[in-house]
Design a protein around this motif. Structure first.
Motif, PDB file in Angstrom:
ATOM      1  N   SER A  54       2.085  -2.453  -4.264  1.00  0.00           N
ATOM      2  CA  SER A  54       3.206  -2.203  -3.362  1.00  0.00           C
ATOM      3  C   SER A  54       3.118  -0.766  -2.870  1.00  0.00           C
ATOM      4  O   SER A  54       3.062   0.153  -3.690  1.00  0.00           O
ATOM      5  CB  SER A  54       4.528  -2.449  -4.094  1.00  0.00           C
ATOM      6  OG  SER A  54       5.624  -2.236  -3.240  1.00  0.00           O
ATOM      7  N   VAL A  55       3.081  -0.582  -1.543  1.00  0.00           N
ATOM      8  CA  VAL A  55       2.918   0.759  -0.979  1.00  0.00           C
ATOM      9  C   VAL A  55       3.903   0.956   0.162  1.00  0.00           C
ATOM     10  O   VAL A  55       4.346  -0.024   0.783  1.00  0.00           O
ATOM     11  CB  VAL A  55       1.475   0.972  -0.460  1.00  0.00           C
ATOM     12  CG1 VAL A  55       0.460   0.788  -1.579  1.00  0.00           C
ATOM     13  CG2 VAL A  55       1.163   0.082   0.709  1.00  0.00           C
ATOM     14  N   PRO A  56       4.232   2.194   0.488  1.00  0.00           N
ATOM     15  CA  PRO A  56       5.099   2.444   1.641  1.00  0.00           C
ATOM     16  C   PRO A  56       4.304   2.374   2.932  1.00  0.00           C
ATOM     17  O   PRO A  56       3.082   2.605   2.954  1.00  0.00           O
ATOM     18  CB  PRO A  56       5.613   3.860   1.391  1.00  0.00           C
ATOM     19  CG  PRO A  56       4.538   4.509   0.594  1.00  0.00           C
ATOM     20  CD  PRO A  56       3.933   3.427  -0.249  1.00  0.00           C
ATOM     21  N   GLU A  57       4.995   2.061   3.998  1.00  0.00           N
ATOM     22  CA  GLU A  57       4.372   2.031   5.319  1.00  0.00           C
ATOM     23  C   GLU A  57       3.677   3.360   5.601  1.00  0.00           C
ATOM     24  O   GLU A  57       4.190   4.430   5.285  1.00  0.00           O
ATOM     25  CB  GLU A  57       5.460   1.778   6.375  1.00  0.00           C
ATOM     26  CG  GLU A  57       4.952   1.636   7.790  1.00  0.00           C
ATOM     27  CD  GLU A  57       6.076   1.251   8.756  1.00  0.00           C
ATOM     28  OE1 GLU A  57       7.199   0.998   8.290  1.00  0.00           O
ATOM     29  OE2 GLU A  57       5.798   1.193   9.977  1.00  0.00           O
ATOM     30  N   GLY A  58       2.475   3.265   6.173  1.00  0.00           N
ATOM     31  CA  GLY A  58       1.718   4.460   6.502  1.00  0.00           C
ATOM     32  C   GLY A  58       0.735   4.886   5.427  1.00  0.00           C
ATOM     33  O   GLY A  58      -0.132   5.731   5.677  1.00  0.00           O
ATOM     34  N   ALA A  59       0.832   4.300   4.252  1.00  0.00           N
ATOM     35  CA  ALA A  59      -0.070   4.669   3.156  1.00  0.00           C
ATOM     36  C   ALA A  59      -1.480   4.142   3.409  1.00  0.00           C
ATOM     37  O   ALA A  59      -1.692   3.204   4.176  1.00  0.00           O
ATOM     38  CB  ALA A  59       0.465   4.108   1.838  1.00  0.00           C
ATOM     39  N   ILE A  60      -2.436   4.768   2.737  1.00  0.00           N
ATOM     40  CA  ILE A  60      -3.805   4.248   2.723  1.00  0.00           C
ATOM     41  C   ILE A  60      -3.922   3.317   1.518  1.00  0.00           C
ATOM     42  O   ILE A  60      -3.588   3.693   0.394  1.00  0.00           O
ATOM     43  CB  ILE A  60      -4.845   5.385   2.613  1.00  0.00           C
ATOM     44  CG1 ILE A  60      -4.766   6.288   3.848  1.00  0.00           C
ATOM     45  CG2 ILE A  60      -6.250   4.818   2.454  1.00  0.00           C
ATOM     46  CD1 ILE A  60      -5.646   7.518   3.766  1.00  0.00           C
ATOM     47  N   VAL A  61      -4.402   2.118   1.786  1.00  0.00           N
ATOM     48  CA  VAL A  61      -4.534   1.120   0.730  1.00  0.00           C
ATOM     49  C   VAL A  61      -6.004   0.963   0.379  1.00  0.00           C
ATOM     50  O   VAL A  61      -6.870   0.930   1.269  1.00  0.00           O
ATOM     51  CB  VAL A  61      -3.967  -0.244   1.194  1.00  0.00           C
ATOM     52  CG1 VAL A  61      -4.202  -1.315   0.143  1.00  0.00           C
ATOM     53  CG2 VAL A  61      -2.481  -0.118   1.519  1.00  0.00           C
ATOM     54  N   SER A  62      -6.286   0.863  -0.906  1.00  0.00           N
ATOM     55  CA  SER A  62      -7.640   0.634  -1.379  1.00  0.00           C
ATOM     56  C   SER A  62      -7.664  -0.635  -2.230  1.00  0.00           C
ATOM     57  O   SER A  62      -6.938  -0.736  -3.224  1.00  0.00           O
ATOM     58  CB  SER A  62      -8.110   1.827  -2.215  1.00  0.00           C
ATOM     59  OG  SER A  62      -9.345   1.559  -2.834  1.00  0.00           O
ATOM     60  N   LEU A  63      -8.455  -1.600  -1.806  1.00  0.00           N
ATOM     61  CA  LEU A  63      -8.582  -2.866  -2.525  1.00  0.00           C
ATOM     62  C   LEU A  63     -10.026  -2.992  -2.988  1.00  0.00           C
ATOM     63  O   LEU A  63     -10.951  -2.653  -2.241  1.00  0.00           O
ATOM     64  CB  LEU A  63      -8.223  -4.038  -1.603  1.00  0.00           C
ATOM     65  CG  LEU A  63      -6.829  -3.964  -0.978  1.00  0.00           C
ATOM     66  CD1 LEU A  63      -6.688  -4.962   0.165  1.00  0.00           C
ATOM     67  CD2 LEU A  63      -5.772  -4.211  -2.024  1.00  0.00           C
ATOM     68  N   ASN A  64     -10.231  -3.500  -4.195  1.00  0.00           N
ATOM     69  CA  ASN A  64     -11.581  -3.452  -4.774  1.00  0.00           C
ATOM     70  C   ASN A  64     -11.963  -4.747  -5.463  1.00  0.00           C
ATOM     71  O   ASN A  64     -11.101  -5.477  -5.973  1.00  0.00           O
ATOM     72  CB  ASN A  64     -11.645  -2.318  -5.796  1.00  0.00           C
ATOM     73  CG  ASN A  64     -11.171  -1.009  -5.214  1.00  0.00           C
ATOM     74  OD1 ASN A  64     -11.790  -0.450  -4.326  1.00  0.00           O
ATOM     75  ND2 ASN A  64     -10.025  -0.530  -5.689  1.00  0.00           N
ATOM     76  N   CYS A  65     -13.255  -4.979  -5.501  1.00  0.00           N
ATOM     77  CA  CYS A  65     -13.820  -6.128  -6.223  1.00  0.00           C
ATOM     78  C   CYS A  65     -15.129  -5.703  -6.867  1.00  0.00           C
ATOM     79  O   CYS A  65     -15.799  -4.773  -6.389  1.00  0.00           O
ATOM     80  CB  CYS A  65     -14.139  -7.279  -5.268  1.00  0.00           C
ATOM     81  SG  CYS A  65     -12.716  -8.122  -4.617  1.00  0.00           S
ATOM     82  N   THR A  66     -15.485  -6.425  -7.900  1.00  0.00           N
ATOM     83  CA  THR A  66     -16.829  -6.295  -8.468  1.00  0.00           C
ATOM     84  C   THR A  66     -17.466  -7.680  -8.483  1.00  0.00           C
ATOM     85  O   THR A  66     -16.768  -8.698  -8.480  1.00  0.00           O
ATOM     86  CB  THR A  66     -16.795  -5.724  -9.888  1.00  0.00           C
ATOM     87  OG1 THR A  66     -16.004  -6.598 -10.714  1.00  0.00           O
ATOM     88  CG2 THR A  66     -16.206  -4.334  -9.916  1.00  0.00           C
ATOM     89  N   TYR A  67     -18.772  -7.696  -8.483  1.00  0.00           N
ATOM     90  CA  TYR A  67     -19.472  -8.969  -8.534  1.00  0.00           C
ATOM     91  C   TYR A  67     -20.658  -8.841  -9.469  1.00  0.00           C
ATOM     92  O   TYR A  67     -21.066  -7.725  -9.824  1.00  0.00           O
ATOM     93  CB  TYR A  67     -19.905  -9.409  -7.133  1.00  0.00           C
ATOM     94  CG  TYR A  67     -20.915  -8.505  -6.466  1.00  0.00           C
ATOM     95  CD1 TYR A  67     -20.506  -7.367  -5.757  1.00  0.00           C
ATOM     96  CD2 TYR A  67     -22.279  -8.780  -6.533  1.00  0.00           C
ATOM     97  CE1 TYR A  67     -21.416  -6.532  -5.155  1.00  0.00           C
ATOM     98  CE2 TYR A  67     -23.195  -7.945  -5.921  1.00  0.00           C
ATOM     99  CZ  TYR A  67     -22.762  -6.825  -5.231  1.00  0.00           C
ATOM    100  OH  TYR A  67     -23.680  -5.998  -4.634  1.00  0.00           O
TER     101      TYR A  67
END
Lengths: 115, 113
Positions: A12-25
Motif C-alpha cells: 500500500s503506497v500513497p499516490e505519487g510514490a515509486i513502487v518496486s515489485l519483484n520476483c525470483t525464478y
C-alpha cells in the motif's frame, strides 16, 4: 524446477510514490520475462515484457531483469490510484524451441495506491 | 481493439456434471491456451492448442479435460465430470505467430457444488 516466486504483499503506497515489485525464478533457461496486471475478477493484462537481461521502459513503467541473480523487477513511477491491481510476473517457457510455450506465473503482488 | 472473449462469465454446476467453457480467441491468432486460477493461488497452465491438436499439457490436464476448436472462431474446454477442486477461474489466451504475447480473456468463474 520452473518455479517463479513473488511476494504477495499486500503493498500500500500513497499516490505519487515509486513502487518496486519483484520476483525470483529458478530456471536459468528462461529468456522472456513478462509483467501482467490483473484487476479483481478479471483476466491478466500484459503490461510489458523483457528479453534476457536489461531494462525496458514504457511510460511510467520500467521492467528490469538480472539473469545472474534470477531477479525480475517492475518499477512504477508517479503511481496513481488507477494502478491499484495485482501485478503478476511470469516467465515464458519454450515449446520445440519456439516462444509458443506456457507461461509460469508468480503468485502476484496486490498493490493499492491511495490518494 | 481485438480481444479474447469468454462465455459464460460464471458457471455453477453440481459435482459430477459436465461443463463446457467457451472462448473466442483474437481472430488472426492461431495458438490457444487454457489456464486456471484457484482463489488465492497462482495462474496455472492447463493446455496449449495449435492446428487442431494439443501442443502441450500440464499434469493438471488429465482425462477429465478435453479441448476442441469446433469451428473457425470458438475454442472450448470441456470438463467431463466436475469435482469440487475444479472450482476456479478459467482463462483462455491466444497469441499470433510471434508467440511472445499471450492475450487473456476475462475468464469464466466455475463453481462446483
Amino acid at each position: 524446477q520452473k518455479e517463479v516466486e513473488q511476494d504477495p504483499g499486500p503493498l500500500s503506497v500513497p499516490e505519487g510514490a515509486i513502487v518496486s515489485l519483484n520476483c525470483t525464478y529458478s530456471n536459468s533457461a528462461f529468456q522472456y520475462f513478462m509483467w501482467y496486471r490483473q484487476y479483481s475478477r478479471k483476466g491478466p493484462e500484459l503490461l510489458m515484457y523483457t528479453y534476457s537481461s536489461g531494462n525496458k521502459e514504457d511510460g511510467r513503467f520500467t521492467a528490469q531483469v538480472d539473469k545472474s541473480s534470477k531477479y525480475i523487477s517492475l518499477f512504477i513511477r508517479d503511481s496513481q490510484p488507477s494502478d491499484s491491481a495485482t501485478y503478476l510476473c511470469a516467465n515464458l517457457g519454450t515449446f520445440r524451441g519456439s516462444t509458443l510455450g506456457r507461461l509460469y506465473f508468480g503468485r502476484g503482488t496486490q498493490l493499492t495506491v491511495w490518494p | 481493439e481485438p480481444e479474447v472473449t469468454q462465455t459464460p462469465s460464471h458457471q455453477v454446476t453440481q459435482m459430477g456434471q459436465e461443463v463446457i467453457l467457451r472462448c473466442v480467441p483474437i481472430s488472426n491468432h492461431l495458438y490457444f491456451y487454457w489456464y486456471r486460477q484457484i482463489l488465492g493461488q497462482k495462474v496455472e497452465f492447463l493446455v496449449s492448442f495449435y492446428n487442431n491438436e494439443i501442443s502441450e499439457k500440464s499434469e493438471i490436464f488429465d482425462d477429465q479435460f478435453s479441448v476442441e476448436r469446433p469451428d473457425g472462431s470458438n475454442f472450448t474446454l470441456k470438463i467431463r465430470s466436475t469435482k469440487l477442486e475444479d472450482s476456479a477461474m478459467y482463462f483462455c489466451a491466444s497469441t499470433g505467430t510471434g508467440g511472445t504475447e499471450q492475450y487473456f480473456g476475462p475468464g469464466t468463474r466455475l463453481t462446483v457444488t
